[in-house]
Design a protein around this motif. Structure first.
Motif, PDB file in Angstrom:
ATOM      1  N   ARG A 151      -5.403  10.826  16.909  1.00  0.00           N
ATOM      2  CA  ARG A 151      -4.663  10.857  18.001  1.00  0.00           C
ATOM      3  C   ARG A 151      -3.364  10.230  18.166  1.00  0.00           C
ATOM      4  O   ARG A 151      -2.334  10.673  18.685  1.00  0.00           O
ATOM      5  CB  ARG A 151      -5.626  10.268  19.175  1.00  0.00           C
ATOM      6  CG  ARG A 151      -6.838  10.902  19.353  1.00  0.00           C
ATOM      7  CD  ARG A 151      -7.577  10.051  20.396  1.00  0.00           C
ATOM      8  NE  ARG A 151      -7.214  10.365  21.758  1.00  0.00           N
ATOM      9  CZ  ARG A 151      -7.899   9.735  22.877  1.00  0.00           C
ATOM     10  NH1 ARG A 151      -8.992   9.242  22.883  1.00  0.00           N
ATOM     11  NH2 ARG A 151      -7.246   9.851  23.996  1.00  0.00           N
ATOM     12  N   PRO A 156      -8.384  16.822  24.834  1.00  0.00           N
ATOM     13  CA  PRO A 156      -9.481  16.263  25.081  1.00  0.00           C
ATOM     14  C   PRO A 156     -10.942  17.044  24.103  1.00  0.00           C
ATOM     15  O   PRO A 156     -11.673  16.321  23.503  1.00  0.00           O
ATOM     16  CB  PRO A 156     -10.035  16.208  26.404  1.00  0.00           C
ATOM     17  CG  PRO A 156      -8.660  16.019  27.117  1.00  0.00           C
ATOM     18  CD  PRO A 156      -7.901  17.261  26.375  1.00  0.00           C
ATOM     19  N   ALA A 157     -10.905  18.346  24.283  1.00  0.00           N
ATOM     20  CA  ALA A 157     -11.705  18.868  23.859  1.00  0.00           C
ATOM     21  C   ALA A 157     -11.773  18.943  22.091  1.00  0.00           C
ATOM     22  O   ALA A 157     -12.772  18.864  21.528  1.00  0.00           O
ATOM     23  CB  ALA A 157     -11.615  20.466  23.930  1.00  0.00           C
ATOM     24  N   GLU A 187     -12.833  15.421  21.319  1.00  0.00           N
ATOM     25  CA  GLU A 187     -14.327  15.360  21.501  1.00  0.00           C
ATOM     26  C   GLU A 187     -15.140  15.781  20.283  1.00  0.00           C
ATOM     27  O   GLU A 187     -16.132  15.373  19.708  1.00  0.00           O
ATOM     28  CB  GLU A 187     -14.860  16.098  22.951  1.00  0.00           C
ATOM     29  CG  GLU A 187     -16.345  15.674  23.059  1.00  0.00           C
ATOM     30  CD  GLU A 187     -17.117  16.826  22.491  1.00  0.00           C
ATOM     31  OE1 GLU A 187     -18.289  16.418  22.224  1.00  0.00           O
ATOM     32  OE2 GLU A 187     -16.712  17.786  22.013  1.00  0.00           O
ATOM     33  N   LEU A 233     -15.100  13.651  17.317  1.00  0.00           N
ATOM     34  CA  LEU A 233     -16.054  12.703  17.397  1.00  0.00           C
ATOM     35  C   LEU A 233     -17.382  12.998  17.163  1.00  0.00           C
ATOM     36  O   LEU A 233     -18.110  12.192  16.984  1.00  0.00           O
ATOM     37  CB  LEU A 233     -15.561  11.793  18.771  1.00  0.00           C
ATOM     38  CG  LEU A 233     -14.431  10.993  18.991  1.00  0.00           C
ATOM     39  CD1 LEU A 233     -14.334  10.557  20.678  1.00  0.00           C
ATOM     40  CD2 LEU A 233     -14.579   9.653  18.101  1.00  0.00           C
ATOM     41  N   ALA A 234     -17.757  14.177  18.033  1.00  0.00           N
ATOM     42  CA  ALA A 234     -19.035  14.533  17.871  1.00  0.00           C
ATOM     43  C   ALA A 234     -19.790  15.180  16.495  1.00  0.00           C
ATOM     44  O   ALA A 234     -20.970  14.899  16.208  1.00  0.00           O
ATOM     45  CB  ALA A 234     -19.252  15.716  18.962  1.00  0.00           C
ATOM     46  N   ARG A 293     -18.326  24.065  18.880  1.00  0.00           N
ATOM     47  CA  ARG A 293     -18.444  22.843  20.060  1.00  0.00           C
ATOM     48  C   ARG A 293     -17.150  23.306  21.011  1.00  0.00           C
ATOM     49  O   ARG A 293     -17.298  23.276  22.195  1.00  0.00           O
ATOM     50  CB  ARG A 293     -17.964  21.605  19.500  1.00  0.00           C
ATOM     51  CG  ARG A 293     -19.016  20.876  18.883  1.00  0.00           C
ATOM     52  CD  ARG A 293     -18.816  19.313  18.689  1.00  0.00           C
ATOM     53  NE  ARG A 293     -19.274  18.695  20.263  1.00  0.00           N
ATOM     54  CZ  ARG A 293     -20.265  18.328  20.641  1.00  0.00           C
ATOM     55  NH1 ARG A 293     -21.443  18.733  19.767  1.00  0.00           N
ATOM     56  NH2 ARG A 293     -20.469  17.582  21.903  1.00  0.00           N
TER      57      ARG A 293
END
Ligand SMILES: C[S@@+](CC[C@H](N)C(=O)[O-])C[C@H]1O[C@@H](n2cnc3c(N)ncnc32)[C@H](O)[C@@H]1O
Length: 396
Positions: free
Chosen positions: A20, A28-29, A32, A35-36, A107
């Motif tokens: 980032r 954001p997607a 995310e 991160l996931a 995702r």
């Protein structure tokens, strides 16, 4: 306290912070998804710190050359931003590798989307299947096959992404895109590899939406394309633009005949050889070529730009003359009897680059059509076997 170097969640959070901060993961997607998804489960046996470092991790090496790797996370993030997969999209990934990028894609497209991922190597696909199962990812349709042909039985796709370098834009990929779909690929342009996101226009022309510099393993199989470099003489290689056939024996001889050094302001950096000025010269100046030497030391009589693995420069060859960009001190060095003619041609190219506003890869617009089709615009023309490209500064 847990050592952040060995705790996957902490290591992942730190990696994503870096993505980032450096502007690689923006939406954001995408943030995310990174991160996931537990990257370390796609790199079994690799220490956690290495799995979450912002580095490519080689996962298959043949004769000392990596034939598969988990790509560098920052480059993956940049490419996911370029690709912009959205919920419900059908996506084809060419180059399944570890399966990690396919997992990120699932995702991003969500349960209503579909991800098909193909690799030419059966063993890698078996491994990717195990990694995906371990990470609890369902919904990746893994295939073994030559991605040069796409995966026609699951077409059409809203997005096609190559995570492996291609020399050409193949008609199979274009045919398998939905109208308005996007093809993202590391494409060889003037010898540089550029990550180009092409949108398919209603008139059938591919028009770039974004261009970035990149460095990927190249396709194996039907889309392998020509060798990236040609030998000049022991320890020296040349990279010539598409379609050019300079007399490399003559170039080899002229390297022993250094002439005048024309000093100029501004030092060259490594990236200038592959992007910016170097890319511009390769695309626009007849006779341009890159010279690469494995010598870490300055060869006597001239100076090349250090690349970390040797030295490289961009030069221009004319009959009986050569001119090369040099550094330390920076300028243009003439070689051979007609060296000054080559210097003039190289300098005209440099002047044109400044006049165009010093464009880099990210400032370019690239149009692609099938080989033999009418030129879709103005700019430098790059003729491939299956396609022709027109490259120009985006703001022109
Ligand atoms: C940089 S790796 C891909 C990394 C992968 N996306 C990941 O997330 O781990 C490039 C991959 O392209 C594959 N490849 C090379 N040529 C191919 C081809 N013609 N068709 C499909 N895959 C190919 C290689 O086997 C290698 O696994």
């Amino acid at each position: 306290m847990t050592d952040p170097g060995s705790d996957p969640a902490q290591a992942r959070a730190r990696l994503v912070r870096g993505l980032r901060t450096h502007g690689c993961a923006i939406t954001p997607a995408v943030v995310e998804a990174f991160l996931a998804m537990p990257r370390h489960l796609f790199l079994p046996g690799v220490p956690i710190a290495d799995a979450y470092a912002d580095e490519a991790v080689p996962t298959q090496v043949v004769d000392g050359v990596a034939t598969s790797s988990a790509s560098q996370p920052s480059m993956m993030a940049i490419m996911l931003e370029q690709l912009a997969p959205a919920p419900g999209h059908r996506v084809l990934e060419i180059g399944a590798g570890t399966g990690y990028n396919a997992a990120l894609l699932t995702r991003l497209v969500g349960p209503s989307g579909r991800v098909v991922s193909v690799d030419i190597d059966e063993e890698l696909v078996e491994r990717a299947a195990r990694h995906l199962a371990e990470a609890g990812v369902t919904g990746v349709d893994l295939r073994v096959g030559d991605g040069a042909l796409g995966v026609p039985d699951a077409a059409p796709y809203d997005r096609i992404v190559l995570t492996v370098g291609s020399w050409d834009v193949r008609p199979e990929w274009v045919a398998q895109l939905t109208p308005g779909g996007r093809l993202l690929l590391p494409l060889t342009v003037g010898g540089s590899q550029l990550s180009v996101a092409f949108d398919l226009r209603p008139d059938g022309v591919l028009e770039s939406r974004s261009v970035r510099s990149c460095a990927f393993i190249r396709l194996r199989g039907a889309g392998a394309g020509p060798e990236a470099t040609e030998p000049v003489r022991p320890g020296w290689l040349a990279q010539v633009p598409e379609g050019a056939q300079p007399d490399l024996d003559l170039v080899a001889t002229m390297l022993d005949e250094p002439g005048k050094l024309h000093r100029s302001a501004g030092a060259l950096e490594r990236a200038d050889v592959w992007d910016g000025l170097g890319l511009w010269l390769m695309l626009t100046v007849p006779g341009a070529l890159r010279l690469l030497t494995s010598d870490a030391e300055d060869p006597p009589g001239y100076w090349l730009v250090p690349t970390g693995q040797g030295r490289a420069t961009v030069a221009v060859a004319v009959p009986d003359g050569l001119a090369a960009l040099v550094t330390e001190p920076s300028g243009v060095r003439a070689f051979g009897a007609q060296g000054e003619t080559a210097v003039r041609r190289l300098r005209a190219g440099i002047d044109a680059w400044y006049a165009a506003g010093c464009p880099h890869a990210a400032d370019l617009r690239i149009l692609a059509v099938p080989a033999g089709a009418a030129l879709p615009g103005e700019g430098a023309v790059v003729e491939k076997e299956l396609s022709r490209l027109v490259v120009a500064p985006a703001r022109a």
